[in-house]
Design an enzyme around this catalytic site. Sequence first.
Site, PDB file in Angstrom:
ATOM      1  CG  ASP A   1       9.202   0.607   6.427  1.00  0.00           C
ATOM      2  OD1 ASP A   1       8.015   0.380   6.125  1.00  0.00           O
ATOM      3  OD2 ASP A   1       9.908  -0.196   7.067  1.00  0.00           O
TER       4      ASP A   1
ATOM      5  CG  MET B   1      -2.084  -0.968   1.138  1.00  0.00           C
ATOM      6  SD  MET B   1      -3.125  -0.809  -0.352  1.00  0.00           S
ATOM      7  CE  MET B   1      -3.653   0.898  -0.243  1.00  0.00           C
TER       8      MET B   1
ATOM      9  CD  GLU C   1      -6.247  -1.532   8.525  1.00  0.00           C
ATOM     10  OE1 GLU C   1      -7.476  -1.540   8.637  1.00  0.00           O
ATOM     11  OE2 GLU C   1      -5.592  -0.470   8.557  1.00  0.00           O
TER      12      GLU C   1
ATOM     13  CE  LYS D   1      -3.759   1.119  10.609  1.00  0.00           C
ATOM     14  NZ  LYS D   1      -3.018   1.534   9.410  1.00  0.00           N
TER      15      LYS D   1
ATOM     16  CG  HIS E   1      -9.815   2.634   2.482  1.00  0.00           C
ATOM     17  ND1 HIS E   1     -11.020   1.987   2.289  1.00  0.00           N
ATOM     18  CD2 HIS E   1      -8.841   1.696   2.305  1.00  0.00           C
ATOM     19  CE1 HIS E   1     -10.785   0.709   2.016  1.00  0.00           C
ATOM     20  NE2 HIS E   1      -9.476   0.514   2.017  1.00  0.00           N
TER      21      HIS E   1
ATOM     22  CB  SER F   1      -9.083  -1.113   4.888  1.00  0.00           C
ATOM     23  OG  SER F   1      -8.708  -2.138   5.788  1.00  0.00           O
TER      24      SER F   1
END
Length: 412
Positions: free
Chosen positions: A38, A19, A97, A102, A145, A124
Amino acid sequence: MTQSATNIQRAAVIGAGTMGRGIVMSLASAGLEVSWLDNNPSMLAQARGVVADTYAHNMHQGRISEAQAAERLARIIPVEGIEALADVDLVIEAVFENLELKQGIFRELDTRLKPTAILASNTSALDIDAIAAVTRRPEQVLGLHFFSPAHIMKLLEIVRGARTAPAVLEAALELGRQMGKVSVVAGNCKGFIGNRMLHTYVREARMMLLEGAYPHQVDGALQGFGFAMGPFRMYDVVGIDLEWRARELAGKGQDDPAVQVDNRLCALGRFGQKARMGYYRYAEGSRQAEQDPEVDALVLQVSEQLGFDRRDIGAEEILERCLLALVNEGAKILEEGIAASSGDIDTVYLNGYGFPADKGGPMTWADNQGLPAIRTRLEALAERFGAHWQPAALIRRLADSDRRFTDFQQEA
């Protein structure tokens, strides 16, 4: 002070997975300078190499010039540490996710980025308000998203939190236009518009495997209706293991009967197309899905172990249950104000989920069937399969006055 709609010049992306790569390309191709971060430098270097290869491939295909490829790649700047993002106008988080992960990133971004910066998550399904709550700028937090692969798929769900400022939504919509996306604003709930509806659709498909169908039969019926691919082929493409790993991390959901076939496939390392085997089998270097008798045998075994009395399930029932699951959930989303109109729901499904264009989207399809007939069919399913099939209150109201979902848009 909130961000103005014309002020996103410098962006950043956190995460160098599939993504993250696609989002970085979308931004760079739209003319934005992109800082890319990253926590694994070697993965970031590898990801930038994949981006360079993608631009080179597009150049050889004649889609972009050599100069454009060089310009786009030059806009992508790998960085180390969140402190390197201090001056960006927008950051898009695109990590795994997991809500706690997050939230940790957003806490740090909030302290490191300039006060006017917009903080966006590519989640998502997770709660945007729970992510915004750990910052001192919830009015500048929203969901962006993207759909995979992000540099190709047109749909962008822009998720407004309870406190997202109108100017921030405007900036996101302008960014969507700049990237050539089809943008739809969605309210905050689990799965937003697209994935909330998808959950009900996929659950019916999975339950029909346990009741008597096989993956190729379910996919065949839906592809015959006009879908780009059926649900099991879709899971092979995106990776069966994504939801499996998310359930493992969350520590819940793994005992649901509906996901037992998925669990068994993942235990065997059958993660989908990337592993050359999932619900289907794939020859080396091929994307052609081949029916696999081993999977049919596994479905039969799981079904019998769970105590299901299998029966023949025809294409008509497959379509009825999958399509009406979409429509009933769509009606709830519309009534709750998660979607502003039935047209927005259709836009999501036409551009993000491969719903057949000639049917106009799930809500237009239902309107064309007639909502009184939809209500009757849902009631029949409720009698056979349980209360979760009860027609949404909006369907009952519109059916009573022989109106359509599009009429509700005019009332909003």
